[in-house]
Motif scaffolding. Structure first.
Motif, PDB file in Angstrom:
ATOM      1  N   PHE A  61      45.555  22.495  39.752  1.00 55.41           N
ATOM      2  CA  PHE A  61      44.233  22.180  39.218  1.00 55.41           C
ATOM      3  C   PHE A  61      43.253  22.180  40.382  1.00 55.41           C
ATOM      4  CE2 PHE A  61      40.929  18.970  38.789  1.00 55.41           C
ATOM      5  CZ  PHE A  61      40.278  19.412  37.643  1.00 55.41           C
ATOM      6  N   SER A  62      42.187  22.959  40.261  1.00 58.60           N
ATOM      7  CA  SER A  62      41.218  23.079  41.350  1.00 58.60           C
ATOM      8  C   SER A  62      39.835  22.668  40.875  1.00 58.60           C
ATOM      9  CB  SER A  62      41.162  24.532  41.866  1.00 58.60           C
ATOM     10  OG  SER A  62      42.419  24.924  42.377  1.00 58.60           O
ATOM     11  N   SER A  63      39.099  22.081  41.774  1.00 55.38           N
ATOM     12  CA  SER A  63      37.711  21.721  41.506  1.00 55.38           C
ATOM     13  C   SER A  63      36.885  22.048  42.739  1.00 55.38           C
ATOM     14  CB  SER A  63      37.604  20.239  41.135  1.00 55.38           C
ATOM     15  OG  SER A  63      38.129  19.435  42.176  1.00 55.38           O
ATOM     16  N   LYS A  64      35.596  21.752  42.697  1.00 55.41           N
ATOM     17  CA  LYS A  64      34.712  22.141  43.789  1.00 55.41           C
ATOM     18  C   LYS A  64      34.653  21.096  44.892  1.00 55.41           C
ATOM     19  CE  LYS A  64      31.718  24.966  40.832  1.00 55.41           C
ATOM     20  NZ  LYS A  64      30.325  25.157  40.342  1.00 55.41           N
ATOM     21  N   GLU A  65      34.668  19.810  44.530  1.00 60.33           N
ATOM     22  CA  GLU A  65      34.439  18.763  45.516  1.00 60.33           C
ATOM     23  C   GLU A  65      35.762  18.188  46.015  1.00 60.33           C
ATOM     24  OE1 GLU A  65      31.618  15.815  44.378  1.00 60.33           O
ATOM     25  OE2 GLU A  65      30.502  17.214  43.107  1.00 60.33           O
ATOM     26  N   PRO A  66      35.825  17.831  47.284  1.00 61.57           N
ATOM     27  CA  PRO A  66      37.059  17.238  47.832  1.00 61.57           C
ATOM     28  C   PRO A  66      37.259  15.817  47.317  1.00 61.57           C
ATOM     29  CG  PRO A  66      35.338  17.232  49.490  1.00 61.57           C
ATOM     30  CD  PRO A  66      34.792  17.992  48.329  1.00 61.57           C
TER      31      PRO A  66
END
Length: 533
Positions: free
Chosen positions: A370-375
């Motif tokens: 699962f990937s998103s933009k913010e760390p």
């Protein structure tokens, strides 16, 4: 012509989805302390997050339903004089949470069901025993009120929170800073990792290391370890070239032989088989019906049991070892024993990778990312009893950003709206299986399981009561008996009572002075009115 066979698994299509904007928790000042903990803890009732606070450490507790923007004046849980490094909810009481701090103390708090008006500043109990900062907390999975803490003094202390007493103190097992501690399913063993790069299996009640593996990961960065459902140990760490890697280790070889007694003895059914390494033959005193052989390494215990008696070995070779990527963030493993899926969340990463652990090679199977933009600054992991079974949720995370917390739901796609028995086996519930004294005496018990078929209903609010033993009950009086007024209450209580009486006296004098002033002003006002007329 060869065909590629796809591995069959009901979790192959698990996907993650971030919550909508109105379901997040915004305007939260997440702590910026440099410490490799999750900074977040969640249970079916509350969400707790370590936050920035002046003049000491604090964390905020929010009801799960209170989404949206958090009021800047929302009450905090304060009391530590140093930054809070770790928090952990009690698995047997959803209103009790423990916090560890840089001020060397552990505090246990009772969180009310309603939102308090002021900051919560008084813990139920303060546990003092470490000489340096405390950075790791872990509740016992099956015993009531048993809490583990590990500090920078290389000491593990196991507390009875119900009495405030130290049950066990493991002082000499770790020569350097402890990076992680994890209980096994019944709380009989601990898996620890240390700065000396050694993975240890510890029996806390005997106070000794029963198995260890040096340089499970060769890098110098911190290593993490968790027990799996089958007794294996899943680890995350770094290679010598600073690449992140994961490993699976087998300290206890699991084998079922269905009554076959290896080493040349036949025990009812099955073929005779040679003895595998890692097993020991119990003697007659432990109930074996066979004489102890000189060559056999294991045997069935003759209590009508079909299992071989396992012994710990030094697990020199990993079951699986995989390199992942190059990054500085420590991988935090979150393991779900019901589905045998482990989720890896790296601090500073913007993704969650998840793997399924099976008994088939290569044993650790990559599922998805699962990937998103913010760390992510930290991560909270919801217990299974807090999930929505009607939507086929198998995991829910609470991802910490710089100023907000975002729920992430892991779902198995299913067409049917019925309860999915294969996704939701019975899971550990809130009832403890043992008392603290029973566990300390040597008893072990598996967690008390509950079914999620009809959904989980949290139990009524239960108050944590601390009962401290009176040292006067075990020590004889050391001198002449004092008067009733002097011995009826402790010195601290007498001091508090005297302070309160002085404050009441001062308030009375102040009220009397104000009354006299008001009377004088009223008289002056009457004279002015009469002169005007």
């Amino acid at each position: 012509m060869s065909r590629r066979v796809v591995r069959q698994s009901k979790f192959r299509h698990v996907f993650g989805q971030a919550a909508k904007a109105d379901q997040t928790y915004e305007d939260i000042r997440v702590s910026k302390v440099t410490w490799d903990s999750a900074f977040c803890a969640v249970n079916p009732k509350f969400l707790a997050i370590i936050v920035e606070a002046g003049g000491g450490g604090a964390f905020i507790v929010l009801p799960l339903a209170k989404t949206g923007r958090v009021d800047k004046n929302h009450p905090l849980v304060t009391g530590h004089t140093g930054p809070v490094l770790d928090i952990d909810w009690c698995p047997h009481n959803d209103n009790v949470i423990a916090s560890a701090s840089d001020d060397t103390t552990v505090m246990v708090w009772q969180i009310p069901d309603y939102t308090p008006v002021r900051n919560i500043t008084e813990p139920v109990i303060t546990l003092e025993g470490h000489s340096k900062r405390v950075g790791i907390l872990s509740w016992h999975p099956t015993a009531r009120n048993v809490l583990l803490s590990a500090g920078g003094d290389n000491v593990i202390i196991i507390w009875n929170v119900g009495t405030g007493e130290v049950l066990l103190s493991l002082d000499d097992l770790h020569p350097d800073v402890i990076h992680s501690v994890c209980w096994n399913s019944n709380g009989s063993l601990l898996a620890t990792t240390c700065k000396d790069k050694t993975l240890r299996i510890v029996d806390p009640r005997k106070g000794r290391v029963v198995a260890e593996r040096f340089a499970a990961h060769e890098g110098m960065r911190p290593m993490r370890a968790v027990f799996t459902r089958l007794g294996h140990i899943f680890t995350t760490g770094f290679t010598r070239m600073s690449q992140r890697e994961l490993g699976l280790w087998d300290p206890v070889t699991q084998l079922e032989a269905w009554g076959v007694c290896p080493g040349g003895w036949h025990h009812g059914r099955g073929a005779r088989r040679p003895a595998p390494a890692g097993y020991a033959h119990p003697d007659r005193a432990e109930g074996c019906c066979h004489p102890t052989p000189t060559t056999a390494r294991f045997c069935c215990v003759a209590r009508r049991s079909s299992r071989w008696r396992p012994l710990l070995n030094n697990f020199e070779e990993p079951v699986a070892l995989q390199e992942m990527d190059t990054s500085n963030g420590v991988l935090l493993p979150f393991y779900d024993p019901d589905s045998s899926i482990v989720y890896l969340c790296g601090k500073g990463d913007s993704s969650i990778r998840y793997f399924e652990i099976t008994e088939e090679p290569p044993f650790v199977h990559y599922l998805n990312t699962f990937s998103s933009k913010e760390p992510q600054r930290g991560m909270g992991f919801m217990p299974k009893r807090g999930l929505d079974v009607s939507k086929c949720e198998i995991a829910r995370f609470y991802k910490l950003h710089e100023r907000k917390c975002e729920p992430i739901v892991m779902t198995v796609p299913r067409k049917s709206d019925l309860f999915q028995d294969d996704l939701y086996p019975d899971t550990p519930g809130p009832e403890p299986a043992l008392e603290a004294d029973e566990w300390l005496s040597g008893q072990d018990a598996e967690p008390v399981l509950i079914s999620l078929k009809d959904g989980y209903v949290p139990p009524k609010h239960r108050e944590l009561r601390v009962t401290k033993s009176n040292i006067l009950d075990v020590r004889p009086p050391a001198g002449p008996r004092r008067s009733q007024s002097a011995s009826g209450a402790p010195l601290s209580q007498q001091h508090t009572l005297e302070t309160l009486l002085e404050e009441v006296k001062a308030l009375r004098e102040r009220v009397q002075a104000q009354d006299e002033r008001i009377t004088a002003l009223e008289n002056m006002l009457c004279e002015l009115v009469d002169g005007t007329d």
